[in-house]
Design an enzyme around this catalytic site. Structure first.
Site, short mmCIF file in Angstrom:
data_model
loop_
_atom_site.label_atom_id
_atom_site.label_comp_id
_atom_site.label_asym_id
_atom_site.label_seq_id
_atom_site.Cartn_x
_atom_site.Cartn_y
_atom_site.Cartn_z
N GLY A 210 54.81 -2.77 103.81
CA GLY A 210 56.16 -2.18 103.89
C GLY A 210 56.13 -0.70 103.62
O GLY A 210 55.07 -0.07 103.67
N ASN A 211 57.29 -0.11 103.36
CA ASN A 211 57.34 1.32 103.02
C ASN A 211 58.47 1.57 102.03
O ASN A 211 59.20 0.66 101.68
CB ASN A 211 57.48 2.16 104.29
CG ASN A 211 58.73 1.80 105.07
OD1 ASN A 211 59.83 2.01 104.60
ND2 ASN A 211 58.55 1.22 106.25
#
Ligand code: CTP
Length: 400
Positions: A210-211
């Site tokens: 993810g980020n």
């Protein structure tokens, strides 16, 4: 000025209630249709008969009178605006805390129209921290305060807390409704699609790629558009931010593929598309059904990734009537990269974020962006709150 405007005037128990027949008279004179509601305490200060005479309508003092039920939900939907004047400290506190023990509170809680509140009380009550906290609370719900005036109060003390003059209240209501109508007319878009937040690409039941995107910028854009009367579909990746506002339909997704499917399903009916999500470009080639175990004899592990759909580029190719806005988060050669994305993704605008700018980018409440388009020089905006950046982006693309 108020021709055919439907106004609910809710009168509560304050000495300033004696001014309300004059307030109603002026509203009616301006062309408004006025429905008066009163609390029981208000009737100690002004007679329902005076108010029904000047408003040319029955006055409601209870959710039901004799054998007639006054549909408070209907009333809250019927009105263009609800005006609580005077609003006593007690009624203000009830509004702040969702109490519902009289017709004014029942209609207030059901109202889908804007609510304007003109407080009236003695200065010590007005400046009390609990009253001020209640004022802030009801403002945070989207209600608007018509500030009380400074002058002689019922106690004989000179100070703040006197209900705004009827003439000033009428001007305020007229100005408020005119501004709302102007905003609605200004918006050239009816339906908008916005993506926001990160995507999570599952590796196994407990891990993902993810980020750090919070989704705050996209949410601010959605809120700005909804305030202008645009019907917004917000496709929101996994974030802790919550959105609840009339006019915004939130569609929660997790992965890029899910985000793509939801966007594609509604794209055709949209006039404006803003892709502010930080979409993962790749996802694990396989999602393990069970937790991937560490292999004791291996010091390295290689993950195979496959490309995700580029949502912006794919929709850019399908563009018919839509205005499409993309975002670009860059760390180097920012303008060059953003300009390349504008062309490659067939977007009308790219909003460039540089991670080199302090206060810009992921997770912050502020942002600093430059808007890139084909025919104009880059339009650089200062560092400001994400709400202000959203307003400037929408204004800029609407004007262009
Ligand atoms: N975008 C998208 N789908 C993807 C990747 C990006 O819709 N799979 C959109 C983003 O929402 C943003 C724009 O494309 O509006 C640019 O995203 P960005 O991550 O800056 O660019 P990429 O195309 O991923 O290119 P790179 O990572 O190489 O900079």
């Amino acid at each position: 000025m108020l021709t055919n405007k439907k106004i609910i005037l809710a009168v509560t128990g304050s000495i300033a209630a004696y001014k309300t027949p004059e307030l109603v008279r002026q509203l009616v004179k301006q062309g408004a249709e006025v429905q008066v509601l009163m609390t029981r305490a208000a009737a100690d200060f002004v007679s329902p008969l005076s108010l029904s005479t000047v408003s040319k309508n029955s006055v409601y003092s209870s959710v039901s009178d004799n054998d007639q039920w006054h549909n408070h939900v209907h009333l809250g939907r019927w009105a263009d605006v609800m005006l609580v004047a005077p609003c006593s400290a007690n009624s203000l506190a009830k509004m702040a805390h969702g109490l519902c023990d009289n017709i004014v509170q029942a209609v207030y809680l059901s109202a889908t129209c804007p609510v304007l509140v003109a407080p009236a009380m003695d200065e010590d009550m007005w400046i009390h921290p609990s009253t001020q906290a209640n004022v802030q609370k009801i403002q945070s719900y989207g209600n608007t305060i018509i500030e009380p005036e400074h002058g002689e109060l019922a106690s004989g003390i000179i100070g703040a807390g006197r209900m705004a003059d009827p003439e000033r209240i009428v001007q305020f209501v007229a100005g408020f409704l005119a501004q709302k109508a102007e905003k609605q007319a200004l918006s050239i878009y009816k339906k908008a699609l916005i993506t926001a937040g990160p995507t999570y690409e599952k590796l196994d039941p407990v891990r993902f790629i993810g980020n750090y995107s919070s989704g705050k910028m996209g949410i601010a854009l959605a809120q700005n558009l909804a305030q202008q009367g645009v019907a917004v579909t917000l496709v929101l990746g996994p974030t802790k931010e919550t959105v609840s506002m009339p006019g915004i339909t939130v569609v929660k997704v997790e992965s890029a593929q899910e985000m793509y499917a939801q966007c594609e399903a509604v794209f055709e009916e949209m006039d404006l598309v803003i892709m502010s999500a930080a979409v993962a470009d790749f996802r694990p080639a396989e999602q393990a059904k069970e937790k991937i175990k560490k292999k004791e004899d291996l010091d390295h592990m290689t993950l195979e990734l496959v490309k995700n759909p580029d949502i912006l580029a794919t929709l850019g190719q399908k563009k018919t009537k839509q205005v499409i806005v993309g975002f670009a988060l860059e760390t180097n050669n920012e303008l060059e990269h953003a300009q390349a994305k504008l062309v490659k993704k067939n977007a009308d605008f790219i909003v460039l974020n540089s991670l080199n700018d302090k206060g810009a980018g992921f997770g912050t409440d502020t942002n600093k962006v430059t808007i890139i388009s084909t025919n104009k020089p880059p339009y650089e905006l200062p560092l400001q709150s994400k709400a202000d950046v959203a307003r400037e982006i929408i204004n800029y693309i609407s004007r262009s």
